[in-house]
Design an enzyme around this catalytic site. Structure first.
Site, PDB file in Angstrom:
ATOM      1  N   PHE A  12       0.993  -1.175  -0.086  1.00 23.31           N
ATOM      2  CA  PHE A  12      -0.095   0.058  -0.017  1.00 23.31           C
ATOM      3  C   PHE A  12       0.624   1.372  -0.002  1.00 23.31           C
ATOM      4  CE2 PHE A  12      -1.718   2.898   3.514  1.00 23.31           C
ATOM      5  CZ  PHE A  12      -2.329   3.570   2.574  1.00 23.31           C
ATOM      6  N   ASN A  33       7.879  -9.485  -1.966  1.00 22.86           N
ATOM      7  CA  ASN A  33       7.591 -11.115  -1.850  1.00 22.86           C
ATOM      8  C   ASN A  33       6.074 -11.257  -2.298  1.00 22.86           C
ATOM      9  OD1 ASN A  33       6.294 -10.512   0.544  1.00 22.86           O
ATOM     10  ND2 ASN A  33       7.465 -12.153   1.777  1.00 22.86           N
ATOM     11  N   GLY A  37       1.146  -7.304  -0.653  1.00 25.78           N
ATOM     12  CA  GLY A  37       1.492  -6.271  -1.742  1.00 25.78           C
ATOM     13  C   GLY A  37       0.842  -7.160  -3.045  1.00 25.78           C
ATOM     14  N   THR A  91      11.181 -11.079   8.930  1.00 20.70           N
ATOM     15  CA  THR A  91      11.261 -10.015   8.030  1.00 20.70           C
ATOM     16  C   THR A  91      11.953  -8.814   8.893  1.00 20.70           C
ATOM     17  OG1 THR A  91       9.431 -10.818   6.859  1.00 20.70           O
ATOM     18  CG2 THR A  91       9.775  -8.389   6.877  1.00 20.70           C
ATOM     19  N   ASN A  98      19.772  -7.695   6.538  1.00 21.72           N
ATOM     20  CA  ASN A  98      20.176  -7.843   5.149  1.00 21.72           C
ATOM     21  C   ASN A  98      20.094  -6.553   4.134  1.00 21.72           C
ATOM     22  OD1 ASN A  98      20.666 -10.770   5.032  1.00 21.72           O
ATOM     23  ND2 ASN A  98      18.530 -11.042   4.554  1.00 21.72           N
ATOM     24  N   ARG A 105      27.527  -2.245   2.589  1.00 23.15           N
ATOM     25  CA  ARG A 105      28.442  -2.506   1.337  1.00 23.15           C
ATOM     26  C   ARG A 105      28.381  -1.292   0.113  1.00 23.15           C
ATOM     27  NH1 ARG A 105      28.038  -4.707  -3.792  1.00 23.15           N
ATOM     28  NH2 ARG A 105      25.803  -5.190  -3.743  1.00 23.15           N
ATOM     29  N   TYR A 144       5.211  -7.917  15.914  1.00 24.12           N
ATOM     30  CA  TYR A 144       5.273  -6.813  14.830  1.00 24.12           C
ATOM     31  C   TYR A 144       5.963  -5.837  15.863  1.00 24.12           C
ATOM     32  CZ  TYR A 144       3.835  -2.939  12.281  1.00 24.12           C
ATOM     33  OH  TYR A 144       3.706  -1.827  11.309  1.00 24.12           O
ATOM     34  N   LYS A 148       9.776  -4.424  15.032  1.00 24.93           N
ATOM     35  CA  LYS A 148       9.944  -3.276  14.634  1.00 24.93           C
ATOM     36  C   LYS A 148      11.103  -2.442  15.559  1.00 24.93           C
ATOM     37  CE  LYS A 148       7.440  -2.540  10.842  1.00 24.93           C
ATOM     38  NZ  LYS A 148       8.133  -2.011   9.663  1.00 24.93           N
ATOM     39  N   ARG A 185      -7.373  -3.884   8.440  1.00 27.48           N
ATOM     40  CA  ARG A 185      -7.377  -2.751   9.178  1.00 27.48           C
ATOM     41  C   ARG A 185      -8.641  -1.848   9.284  1.00 27.48           C
ATOM     42  NH1 ARG A 185      -1.558  -0.657   7.500  1.00 27.48           N
ATOM     43  NH2 ARG A 185      -1.880  -1.734   5.757  1.00 27.48           N
TER      44      ARG A 185
HETATM   45  P1  NAD Z   1       1.531  -3.658   3.117  1.00 26.78           P
HETATM   46  O1  NAD Z   1       1.108  -4.956   3.975  1.00 26.78           O
HETATM   47  O2  NAD Z   1       0.616  -3.141   2.227  1.00 26.78           O
HETATM   48  O3  NAD Z   1       2.835  -3.648   2.697  1.00 26.78           O
HETATM   49  C1  NAD Z   1       3.913  -4.314   3.025  1.00 26.78           C
HETATM   50  C2  NAD Z   1       4.614  -4.838   1.694  1.00 26.78           C
HETATM   51  O4  NAD Z   1       5.818  -5.502   2.217  1.00 26.78           O
HETATM   52  C3  NAD Z   1       3.764  -5.761   0.884  1.00 26.78           C
HETATM   53  O5  NAD Z   1       3.827  -5.664  -0.484  1.00 26.78           O
HETATM   54  C4  NAD Z   1       4.170  -7.167   1.095  1.00 26.78           C
HETATM   55  O6  NAD Z   1       4.296  -8.079   0.266  1.00 26.78           O
HETATM   56  C5  NAD Z   1       5.652  -6.857   1.567  1.00 26.78           C
HETATM   57  N1  NAD Z   1       6.409  -8.020   2.277  1.00 26.78           N
HETATM   58  C6  NAD Z   1       6.246  -8.177   3.493  1.00 26.78           C
HETATM   59  N2  NAD Z   1       7.086  -8.998   3.958  1.00 26.78           N
HETATM   60  C7  NAD Z   1       8.144  -9.068   2.925  1.00 26.78           C
HETATM   61  C8  NAD Z   1       9.392  -9.702   2.931  1.00 26.78           C
HETATM   62  N3  NAD Z   1       9.990 -10.611   3.798  1.00 26.78           N
HETATM   63  N4  NAD Z   1      10.190  -9.615   1.850  1.00 26.78           N
HETATM   64  C9  NAD Z   1       9.746  -8.908   0.838  1.00 26.78           C
HETATM   65  N5  NAD Z   1       8.530  -7.974   1.054  1.00 26.78           N
HETATM   66  C10 NAD Z   1       7.533  -8.259   2.037  1.00 26.78           C
HETATM   67  O7  NAD Z   1       1.536  -2.349   4.456  1.00 26.78           O
HETATM   68  P2  NAD Z   1       1.936  -1.081   4.401  1.00 26.78           P
HETATM   69  O8  NAD Z   1       0.562  -0.380   5.257  1.00 26.78           O
HETATM   70  O9  NAD Z   1       2.116  -0.508   3.110  1.00 26.78           O
HETATM   71  O10 NAD Z   1       3.131  -0.717   5.330  1.00 26.78           O
HETATM   72  C11 NAD Z   1       4.264  -0.566   4.645  1.00 26.78           C
HETATM   73  C12 NAD Z   1       5.463  -0.320   5.919  1.00 26.78           C
HETATM   74  O11 NAD Z   1       5.109   0.641   6.652  1.00 26.78           O
HETATM   75  C13 NAD Z   1       5.546  -1.562   6.818  1.00 26.78           C
HETATM   76  O12 NAD Z   1       6.775  -1.644   6.892  1.00 26.78           O
HETATM   77  C14 NAD Z   1       4.869  -1.371   8.057  1.00 26.78           C
HETATM   78  O13 NAD Z   1       5.302  -1.769   9.260  1.00 26.78           O
HETATM   79  C15 NAD Z   1       5.040   0.333   8.189  1.00 26.78           C
HETATM   80  N6  NAD Z   1       3.858   1.027   8.714  1.00 26.78           N
HETATM   81  C16 NAD Z   1       2.525   1.296   8.158  1.00 26.78           C
HETATM   82  C17 NAD Z   1       1.797   2.054   8.800  1.00 26.78           C
HETATM   83  C18 NAD Z   1       0.203   2.069   8.302  1.00 26.78           C
HETATM   84  O14 NAD Z   1      -0.673   2.690   8.828  1.00 26.78           O
HETATM   85  N7  NAD Z   1       0.252   1.775   6.989  1.00 26.78           N
HETATM   86  C19 NAD Z   1       1.763   2.198  10.072  1.00 26.78           C
HETATM   87  C20 NAD Z   1       3.043   1.999  10.782  1.00 26.78           C
HETATM   88  C21 NAD Z   1       4.191   1.300   9.912  1.00 26.78           C
HETATM   89  N1  UDP Z   2     -10.699  -2.291  14.853  1.00 28.99           N
HETATM   90  C1  UDP Z   2     -12.104  -2.376  14.611  1.00 28.99           C
HETATM   91  N2  UDP Z   2     -12.784  -3.088  13.546  1.00 28.99           N
HETATM   92  C2  UDP Z   2     -12.188  -3.549  12.694  1.00 28.99           C
HETATM   93  C3  UDP Z   2     -10.772  -3.571  12.502  1.00 28.99           C
HETATM   94  C4  UDP Z   2     -10.240  -2.617  13.474  1.00 28.99           C
HETATM   95  O1  UDP Z   2     -12.790  -1.784  15.693  1.00 28.99           O
HETATM   96  O2  UDP Z   2     -13.017  -4.336  11.735  1.00 28.99           O
HETATM   97  C5  UDP Z   2     -10.255  -1.332  15.533  1.00 28.99           C
HETATM   98  C6  UDP Z   2      -9.013  -1.950  16.285  1.00 28.99           C
HETATM   99  O3  UDP Z   2      -9.435  -2.842  17.092  1.00 28.99           O
HETATM  100  C7  UDP Z   2      -8.099  -0.802  16.692  1.00 28.99           C
HETATM  101  C8  UDP Z   2      -8.473   0.294  15.611  1.00 28.99           C
HETATM  102  O4  UDP Z   2      -9.535  -0.014  15.024  1.00 28.99           O
HETATM  103  O5  UDP Z   2      -8.588  -0.386  17.925  1.00 28.99           O
HETATM  104  C9  UDP Z   2      -7.447   0.265  14.512  1.00 28.99           C
HETATM  105  O6  UDP Z   2      -6.994  -1.050  14.005  1.00 28.99           O
HETATM  106  P1  UDP Z   2      -6.085  -1.377  12.982  1.00 28.99           P
HETATM  107  O7  UDP Z   2      -6.265  -2.898  12.640  1.00 28.99           O
HETATM  108  O8  UDP Z   2      -6.444  -0.517  11.741  1.00 28.99           O
HETATM  109  O9  UDP Z   2      -4.771  -0.827  13.274  1.00 28.99           O
HETATM  110  P2  UDP Z   2      -3.797  -0.829  14.750  1.00 28.99           P
HETATM  111  O10 UDP Z   2      -3.774   0.662  14.864  1.00 28.99           O
HETATM  112  O11 UDP Z   2      -4.709  -1.380  15.858  1.00 28.99           O
HETATM  113  O12 UDP Z   2      -2.675  -1.377  14.316  1.00 28.99           O
END
Ligand code: NAD
Ligand code: UDP
Length: 317
Positions: A12, A33, A37, A91, A98, A105, A144, A148, A185
């Site tokens: 995303f 991977n 995604g 991961t 990695n 490098r 997670y 992280k 989410r």
């Molecule tokens: P997402 O799940 O849409 O994207 C994650 C991507 O990483 C996917 O394309 C998935 O296929 C790829 N991936 C997962 N494991 C992998 C691996 N071992 N090797 C190669 N690719 C791998 O989620 P997102 O919301 O786009 O999140 C992207 C990044 O931002 C993540 O690191 C996430 O922890 C961080 N993040 C997102 C949010 C949010 O609200 N969206 C909040 C905090 C942190």
């Molecule tokens: N949540 C909810 N209904 C859903 C999905 C999530 O009420 O169908 C709530 C969840 O319990 C959390 C908040 O919405 O309190 C945000 O959840 P999300 O999974 O989006 O992300 P988080 O911030 O918890 O990682």
């Protein structure tokens, strides 16, 4: 022209980041991977000769030559990161090691996508970068959260030990087009449920809060961070400080979609943080960044995206 690696680039946020970096005239390698995604997220970029997609899992080493690395690979939705918890840890720990090794490098600049989850269920509100957090090390979110946290530690230790140029951003709940329909989410769940006139699943009593940032703002902040002074390494919070209780968010989505959905209360998942809101003063001061997209405007675009997705058949969450 810089050559930039985006891990998780077919996800995303990653797909929006690839798009922005290409628009700025860079060459982009997206490594993914495809766990959460999809090729569909980057299909529109495929004709660009400066864009390349590599199917790659970052828990294995990767040999590419780049100037900068944005490490975004990691499932972000609780449903997906808990599906294979050990893989999520690998991961974050092996994968990040990695990518840091690759940066070492190449003497490439490295940006780690961290998260507000490093604050756990926070006792300090709003959360400042100086807060160390309140994280359960053995809970269902730990793969997670702790993953992280270790990734941040690894990143800072590569900087201390090897002089690597690093940046750490702590991303707060981000939403927008290209979230997967089955992402799990709250934003995608509520919109898809509302568009299908299904029950809206509010976990707990809905009094827990989140602060939602539109994806273009987040990507803008991430790029600003990568391009900031080398001395500013973070961690820096990136998010929108407007805080919304989940129940109000559900009602807003019902109203905005004109849905007939009713609220259905479900049990609150374990260790679900009660409140979350970023303090973004550090980003304002050091990056001149603050979000500019209001929740309603961002939701209009996100709802339009899901409407198009669902047009060709009923997809439930
Ligand atoms: P997402 O799940 O849409 O994207 C994650 C991507 O990483 C996917 O394309 C998935 O296929 C790829 N991936 C997962 N494991 C992998 C691996 N071992 N090797 C190669 N690719 C791998 O989620 P997102 O919301 O786009 O999140 C992207 C990044 O931002 C993540 O690191 C996430 O922890 C961080 N993040 C997102 C949010 C949010 O609200 N969206 C909040 C905090 C942190
Ligand atoms: N949540 C909810 N209904 C859903 C999905 C999530 O009420 O169908 C709530 C969840 O319990 C959390 C908040 O919405 O309190 C945000 O959840 P999300 O999974 O989006 O992300 P988080 O911030 O918890 O990682």
């Amino acid at each position: 022209m810089k050559k930039i690696l985006v891990t998780g680039g077919a996800g995303f946020i990653g797909s929006h980041l690839c798009e922005k970096l290409l628009e700025q005239g860079n060459e982009v390698v997206c490594a993914d991977n495809f766990f959460t995604g999809s090729k569909e997220n980057v299909m529109h970029l495929m004709d660009n000769p400066y864009f390349e997609v590599v199917r790659h899992d970052i828990i294995k080493s990767l040999l590419v030559e780049v100037d900068e690395i944005y490490n975004f690979a990691c499932p972000a939705s609780p449903v997906h990161y808990q599906y294979n918890a050990i893989k999520t840890i690998k991961t974050n720990v092996l994968g990040t090691t990695n990518m840091l090794g690759l940066a070492k490098r190449l003497k490439a600049k490295f940006l780690q996508a961290s998260t507000s989850e490093v604050y756990g269920d926070p006792k300090e509100h709003p959360q400042k970068e100086t807060y160390w957090g309140n994280v359960n090390p053995i809970g269902i979110r730990s793969c997670y959260d702790e993953g992280k946290r270790v990734a941040e530690t690894l990143t800072i230790d590569y900087h201390r030990q090897n002089g690597l140029k690093i940046k750490i951003i702590r991303i707060f709940n981000t939403y927008g087009p290209r979230m997967a329909v089955n992402d799990g989410r709250v934003v995608s769940n509520f919109i898809v449920q509302a568009l299908n006139n299904q029950d809206i699943t509010v976990y707990g009593d809905g009094s827990q809060t989140r602060s939602f940032c539109y994806v273009s703002d987040l990507v803008d902040g991430a790029v600003k961070m990568m391009n900031s002074e080398d001395t500013f390494i973070g961690p820096v919070n990136l998010g929108n400080p407007v805080e919304t209780p989940i129940i109000e968010f559900a009602e807003k989505i019902i109203k905005m979609t004109g849905s007939r959905s009713k609220i259905a209360y479900k049990p609150l998942p374990k260790d679900d943080p009660i409140q979350r809101k970023p303090d973004i003063n550090l980003a304002k001061e050091n990056l001149g960044w603050k979000p500019s997209v209001e929740l309603e405007s961002g939701l209009i675009k996100t709802i339009e995206y899901f409407e198009k997705k669902l047009k060709n058949g009923k997809i439930e969450v």
